[in-house]
Design a protein around this motif. Structure first.
Motif, PDB file in Angstrom:
ATOM      1  N   ILE A   1      -7.568  -2.883  14.195  1.00 32.08           N
ATOM      2  CA  ILE A   1      -8.818  -3.588  13.887  1.00 32.08           C
ATOM      3  C   ILE A   1      -8.526  -5.039  13.495  1.00 32.08           C
ATOM      4  CG2 ILE A   1     -10.765  -3.687  12.291  1.00 32.08           C
ATOM      5  CD1 ILE A   1     -10.665  -0.652  12.126  1.00 32.08           C
TER       6      ILE A   1
ATOM      7  N   LEU B   1      -9.939  -0.029   4.472  1.00 33.67           N
ATOM      8  CA  LEU B   1      -8.600  -0.593   4.400  1.00 33.67           C
ATOM      9  C   LEU B   1      -8.523  -1.904   5.188  1.00 33.67           C
ATOM     10  CD1 LEU B   1      -6.381   2.608   4.738  1.00 33.67           C
ATOM     11  CD2 LEU B   1      -6.352   0.997   2.847  1.00 33.67           C
TER      12      LEU B   1
ATOM     13  N   LEU C   1      -4.162   2.240  13.275  1.00 32.72           N
ATOM     14  CA  LEU C   1      -5.602   2.055  13.509  1.00 32.72           C
ATOM     15  C   LEU C   1      -6.118   0.871  12.673  1.00 32.72           C
ATOM     16  CD1 LEU C   1      -7.179   3.894  15.384  1.00 32.72           C
ATOM     17  CD2 LEU C   1      -8.164   5.033  13.390  1.00 32.72           C
ATOM     18  N   VAL C   2      -5.711   0.825  11.397  1.00 35.08           N
ATOM     19  CA  VAL C   2      -6.095  -0.292  10.536  1.00 35.08           C
ATOM     20  C   VAL C   2      -5.554  -1.595  11.127  1.00 35.08           C
ATOM     21  CG1 VAL C   2      -5.785  -1.331   8.255  1.00 35.08           C
ATOM     22  CG2 VAL C   2      -6.177   1.125   8.450  1.00 35.08           C
TER      23      VAL C   2
ATOM     24  N   ILE D   1      -0.194  12.341  -3.417  1.00 31.86           N
ATOM     25  CA  ILE D   1      -0.167  13.050  -2.146  1.00 31.86           C
ATOM     26  C   ILE D   1       1.146  13.815  -2.095  1.00 31.86           C
ATOM     27  CG2 ILE D   1       0.089  12.739   0.345  1.00 31.86           C
ATOM     28  CD1 ILE D   1      -1.896  10.269  -1.690  1.00 31.86           C
TER      29      ILE D   1
ATOM     30  N   LEU E   1       0.816  -1.219   0.000  1.00 31.90           N
ATOM     31  CA  LEU E   1       0.000   0.000   0.000  1.00 31.90           C
ATOM     32  C   LEU E   1       0.845   1.263   0.000  1.00 31.90           C
ATOM     33  CD1 LEU E   1      -3.016  -0.644   2.389  1.00 31.90           C
ATOM     34  CD2 LEU E   1      -3.051  -0.208  -0.053  1.00 31.90           C
ATOM     35  N   ILE E   2       1.881   1.279   0.820  1.00 32.30           N
ATOM     36  CA  ILE E   2       2.690   2.497   0.887  1.00 32.30           C
ATOM     37  C   ILE E   2       3.501   2.673  -0.400  1.00 32.30           C
ATOM     38  CG2 ILE E   2       4.535   1.333   2.201  1.00 32.30           C
ATOM     39  CD1 ILE E   2       3.706   4.948   2.762  1.00 32.30           C
TER      40      ILE E   2
ATOM     41  N   GLN F   1       2.493   1.851  -3.356  1.00 31.51           N
ATOM     42  CA  GLN F   1       1.533   2.414  -4.303  1.00 31.51           C
ATOM     43  C   GLN F   1       1.436   3.933  -4.112  1.00 31.51           C
ATOM     44  OE1 GLN F   1      -2.122   0.095  -4.203  1.00 31.51           O
ATOM     45  NE2 GLN F   1      -3.295   1.905  -4.741  1.00 31.51           N
ATOM     46  N   THR F   2       1.377   4.366  -2.869  1.00 33.22           N
ATOM     47  CA  THR F   2       1.295   5.799  -2.594  1.00 33.22           C
ATOM     48  C   THR F   2       2.564   6.510  -3.039  1.00 33.22           C
ATOM     49  OG1 THR F   2       0.036   5.253  -0.630  1.00 33.22           O
ATOM     50  CG2 THR F   2       0.819   7.512  -0.811  1.00 33.22           C
TER      51      THR F   2
ATOM     52  N   VAL G   1      -7.943  -0.669  -3.112  1.00 35.28           N
ATOM     53  CA  VAL G   1      -7.889   0.404  -2.113  1.00 35.28           C
ATOM     54  C   VAL G   1      -6.639   1.251  -2.278  1.00 35.28           C
ATOM     55  CG1 VAL G   1      -9.235  -0.704  -0.316  1.00 35.28           C
ATOM     56  CG2 VAL G   1      -6.800  -1.200  -0.504  1.00 35.28           C
ATOM     57  N   GLU G   2      -6.691   2.428  -1.703  1.00 33.09           N
ATOM     58  CA  GLU G   2      -5.529   3.289  -1.651  1.00 33.09           C
ATOM     59  C   GLU G   2      -5.360   3.769  -0.224  1.00 33.09           C
ATOM     60  OE1 GLU G   2      -5.895   6.308  -4.763  1.00 33.09           O
ATOM     61  OE2 GLU G   2      -6.263   4.560  -6.034  1.00 33.09           O
ATOM     62  N   GLU G   3      -4.140   4.241   0.061  1.00 37.50           N
ATOM     63  CA  GLU G   3      -3.836   4.629   1.433  1.00 37.50           C
ATOM     64  C   GLU G   3      -4.805   5.646   2.015  1.00 37.50           C
ATOM     65  OE1 GLU G   3       0.051   6.053   2.255  1.00 37.50           O
ATOM     66  OE2 GLU G   3       0.034   4.592   3.862  1.00 37.50           O
ATOM     67  N   ASP G   4      -5.357   6.523   1.168  1.00 42.84           N
ATOM     68  CA  ASP G   4      -6.236   7.533   1.764  1.00 42.84           C
ATOM     69  C   ASP G   4      -7.698   7.095   1.829  1.00 42.84           C
ATOM     70  OD1 ASP G   4      -5.984   7.662  -0.913  1.00 42.84           O
ATOM     71  OD2 ASP G   4      -6.060   9.838  -1.086  1.00 42.84           O
ATOM     72  N   ASP G   5      -7.971   5.810   1.613  1.00 45.43           N
ATOM     73  CA  ASP G   5      -9.320   5.312   1.868  1.00 45.43           C
ATOM     74  C   ASP G   5      -9.557   5.252   3.376  1.00 45.43           C
ATOM     75  OD1 ASP G   5     -10.245   5.008  -0.710  1.00 45.43           O
ATOM     76  OD2 ASP G   5      -9.294   3.065  -0.975  1.00 45.43           O
ATOM     77  N   SER G   6     -10.829   4.994   3.754  1.00 47.59           N
ATOM     78  CA  SER G   6     -11.152   4.992   5.180  1.00 47.59           C
ATOM     79  C   SER G   6     -10.510   3.807   5.894  1.00 47.59           C
ATOM     80  CB  SER G   6     -12.667   4.930   5.361  1.00 47.59           C
ATOM     81  OG  SER G   6     -13.094   3.619   5.106  1.00 47.59           O
ATOM     82  N   VAL G   7     -10.324   3.971   7.195  1.00 51.46           N
ATOM     83  CA  VAL G   7      -9.713   2.916   8.009  1.00 51.46           C
ATOM     84  C   VAL G   7     -10.494   1.611   7.891  1.00 51.46           C
ATOM     85  CG1 VAL G   7      -9.286   2.213  10.398  1.00 51.46           C
ATOM     86  CG2 VAL G   7      -8.649   4.507   9.641  1.00 51.46           C
ATOM     87  N   LEU G   8     -11.828   1.720   7.908  1.00 56.23           N
ATOM     88  CA  LEU G   8     -12.651   0.509   7.837  1.00 56.23           C
ATOM     89  C   LEU G   8     -12.473  -0.205   6.503  1.00 56.23           C
ATOM     90  CD1 LEU G   8     -16.084   1.122   9.531  1.00 56.23           C
ATOM     91  CD2 LEU G   8     -14.322  -0.592  10.042  1.00 56.23           C
TER      92      LEU G   8
ATOM     93  N   LYS H   1      -2.877   6.281  11.280  1.00 54.64           N
ATOM     94  CA  LYS H   1      -3.899   5.578  10.501  1.00 54.64           C
ATOM     95  C   LYS H   1      -3.494   4.124  10.262  1.00 54.64           C
ATOM     96  CE  LYS H   1      -6.603   6.114   6.306  1.00 54.64           C
ATOM     97  NZ  LYS H   1      -6.756   6.897   5.073  1.00 54.64           N
TER      98      LYS H   1
END
Lengths: 450, 450
Positions: free
Chosen positions: A365, B281, A361-362, A347, A337-338, A340-341, B272-279, A358
């Motif tokens: 969960i 992701l 946080l992911v 950004i 993921l990083i 890709q960014t 997905v991309e890094e700036d998607d929501s935590v949920l 963030k």
């Protein structure tokens, strides 16, 4: 229309080559596209391919050679004399010609150049050879249509006529001043809709995006994609028009980048393909296997410190794979993921703390879900509740730590100019194996001996 | 020239939005490229972005909207009325317009279409909406220049004049017969070098590669790359010219394919991309973690069968990670190579036995090297020669088996129409973990109790 190459046709071709039946080969290939003939050549051996190529129209041969994979081509051209190569290079666009020359040893490169009878082409090629292969200068071709801003449409059309054969696809006509500096462009459709005596100065569009010769090929890709350009003029540091890069070259760069990332991610160190030699394939795969081996041996030494604990609770050993596997998977997901960014550069400002928060946080969960499920399973099916707690705490920590490591490592590599994709492969799994083992046995050591 | 977007500029933009300072925004963005304004918008929130977009020239706004990521766009457009969206859609190329409409819910799609005041565009869009999004019909745009074979150059230039605004980049002019069937093409440069009264029938080139509307987008990519086309005309089953696909759309498809492969390989199930929501992701990452978890728990249950052996030789546990890691790495390397071959389609005939023999030969070399090195290390540093032999035999077998499995699995998936890249990720590592454990404990069971 493109044709389907069948097994039968290949057999016929091979037979024709054996019987020196040039008639069959030339007539059956007369209407084929060079790309389709290439498909046929890929099925033949070097000597057979050369026999066929020699029979074809040299223009077609030049196009076939331009389109071959670099590896295949280097091998194939070994059976050609420098004079033979020069005959084809004469007929290629300057950018393709330079690619081929760059693949040759210095001596044969010089020889081939000395055999070029198209002097303008030879001068272009010698000029292009000065640029780094992965720079804008290394990607560009010299073939383009440029007109002086003081001309009229009539002269412009004359120039197109003069260049028509050399420039296969005219995307735009570049406008330069008396000192050859790029100052604008004219679209073909503007030209076609104008009178012969209209001055170019009234027609041209000053808004032209160009790129300097020294820029990296990846920058070329970024700019052409960003501004949706089908061709981009290349200038030197004085703004002088030096060449142009067309989108088909950029497509090749994009595909190479993707292939490189995938190979790095899968732990293959050289640019190999399935039909390379057995030795080359083995060699490309060995380095990361050896790194992982060293990691594995370190892991083994580490685990042996806990021999006595394992002897007391042998079930501990059973959970080693789930710990290492989870660490590896989470690490690869995070780094992918990083990466890709980092690649998209969409950004522009990094807010590091916010981003890491963030990521955590992911991770939190998923760590909670995985460790609770494993806890539930273990409490139901295994009779060692304390070990169950150890495994779940370790899993939880491994997910958190691997996420963090998988995110930070590519960022650090990128900062040091190393392709971050290398971190999404065996490197991260090996590192996370060790990390996971450390966490697991540390927690076990603390909790099992309370 | 493209501008560098700075942190300072973004701050100024945000301030200007807050103070409703339209003057600053329009004047500072007047000379910016749409792509650069997009970069600014990515730094703003939805309300701020909409404020800026409303101030811009609608043509620029349409180009910005066309260039946004599908996800971002769908979200962004929620704050627009259907009438507002229609105003922008009116100004887009038909292929971009259809992409946006396809992202909308059916009801708002109908509403937007009803607000389109450009009737020709509306008809084009309704026509294009019938095609599958991932087919040639779904990729094509209606904007193109076509001329009747019975015309002269003069009429052809009139047609270009008529279409000049709609068709941004004229790659080629397509020639049709009276029944609108594609029969050839003319390059712009041919046209510019011809007299006004030359009949088209004397000028046009019959050699034009086209593609049918129903073909898959990946086939479009293959053909355009293979024959190095900057644009391809799309025809229906009767050969009627329906639209054209340009190379910039194909570049997008190529990049999407590469991203999908990399995501599949890294065990991420949603785009997905890094700036998607935590949920979002977390959800994208969970499925493969769960699969790996189930694999890990199965592994744990399996290892527990050998509790008594581990109690006797606790050092056995130490070599679990090297076995599973090697299996995983070899498996990913093998699948990545075969996936590359499957994707390139350069090899047209499969000789399965020969290929598998080569795979095993490569595996044999690496298996011998790895297992001998580990054997050497263990004999030197560990005091259990029998365990050393077990570990090396297991490693050897794991390299061989994982190579075979890593090669065969993608081929089987491909045969069943599943993207084989899925096999190069957590799936293969999980499967190989279990395979490796099985081999290791089987060998241990046989040899340690002799």
């Amino acid at each position: 229309m493109p044709v389907e190459i069948t097994r039968e046709y290949i057999d016929q071709v091979e037979e024709a080559i054996e019987q020196q039946n040039a008639e069959f080969l030339t007539s059956s290939m007369a209407d084929m596209y060079p790309a389709d003939i290439t498909t046929v050549l890929y099925e033949l051996d070097t000597a057979q391919s050369k026999y066929v190529l020699d029979l074809l129209d040299p223009e077609v041969g030049a196009e076939i050679l331009s389109g071959l994979d670099a590896d295949v081509r280097t091998n194939f051209l070994k059976s050609f004399t420098s004079e033979e190569v020069a005959r084809y290079v004469n007929l290629m666009d300057s950018d393709d010609a330079v690619d081929i020359l760059n693949e040759q040893k210095v001596q044969s490169r010089e020889e081939i150049i000395s055999f070029l009878d198209n002097e303008e082409k030879a001068a272009d090629i010698i000029d292009l050879l000065h640029y780094e292969e992965d720079s804008a200068g290394g990607l560009m071709a010299k073939e383009l249509i440029k007109v002086n801003v003081n001309w009229e449409v009539r002269q412009c059309i004359e120039e197109i006529r003069r260049q028509a054969e050399a420039v296969e696809q005219v995307y735009a006509i570049y406008v330069v001043d008396d000192r050859d500096r790029l100052i604008g462009r004219i679209a073909m459709k503007t030209l076609i809709l104008s009178n012969d005596d209209t001055p170019i100065s009234e027609l041209f569009d000053e808004d032209v995006i160009s790129i300097e010769t020294y820029r990296k090929d990846t920058e070329v890709v970024d700019i052409m994609q960003r501004y949706d350009l089908e061709a981009i003029p290349v200038v030197d540091s004085q703004g002088k028009l030096m060449g142009r890069i067309t989108i088909d070259d950029v497509v090749d760069v994009i595909q190479e980048q993707a292939e490189t990332s995938i190979q790095l991610m899968s732990g293959i160190t050289e640019d190999v393909e399935e039909d390379d030699s057995v030795l080359r394939l083995s060699r490309a795969r060995l380095p990361w296997l050896l790194v992982a081996m060293v990691g594995g041996l370190l892991g083994a030494e580490f685990i042996q410190i806990f021999d006595s604990e394992i002897m007391l609770v042998p079930a501990m050993a059973g959970f080693i794979p789930i710990i290492t596997a989870t660490g590896g998977n989470v690490g690869i997901q995070s780094s992918s993921l990083i990466i890709q960014t980092l690649a998209s550069k969409q950004i522009i400002f990094d807010n590091l703390t916010q981003r890491l928060f963030k990521v955590l946080l992911v991770a939190l969960i998923n760590a909670l879900i995985i460790s609770s499920l494993v806890m539930g399973f273990n409490l139901m099916f295994n009779d060692n509740p304390r070990l169950s707690i150890v495994v779940s705490i370790a899993l939880f920590s491994v997910v958190m730590l691997s996420s963090l490591m998988g995110t930070i490592t590519p960022m650090i590599l990128d900062r040091f100019g190393i392709n971050p994709a290398v971190a999404a492969g065996p490197f991260i799994t090996t590192a996370n194996d060790l990390l996971g083992l450390g966490v697991y046995f540390f927690v076990a050591h603390l909790l099992l001996h309370l």
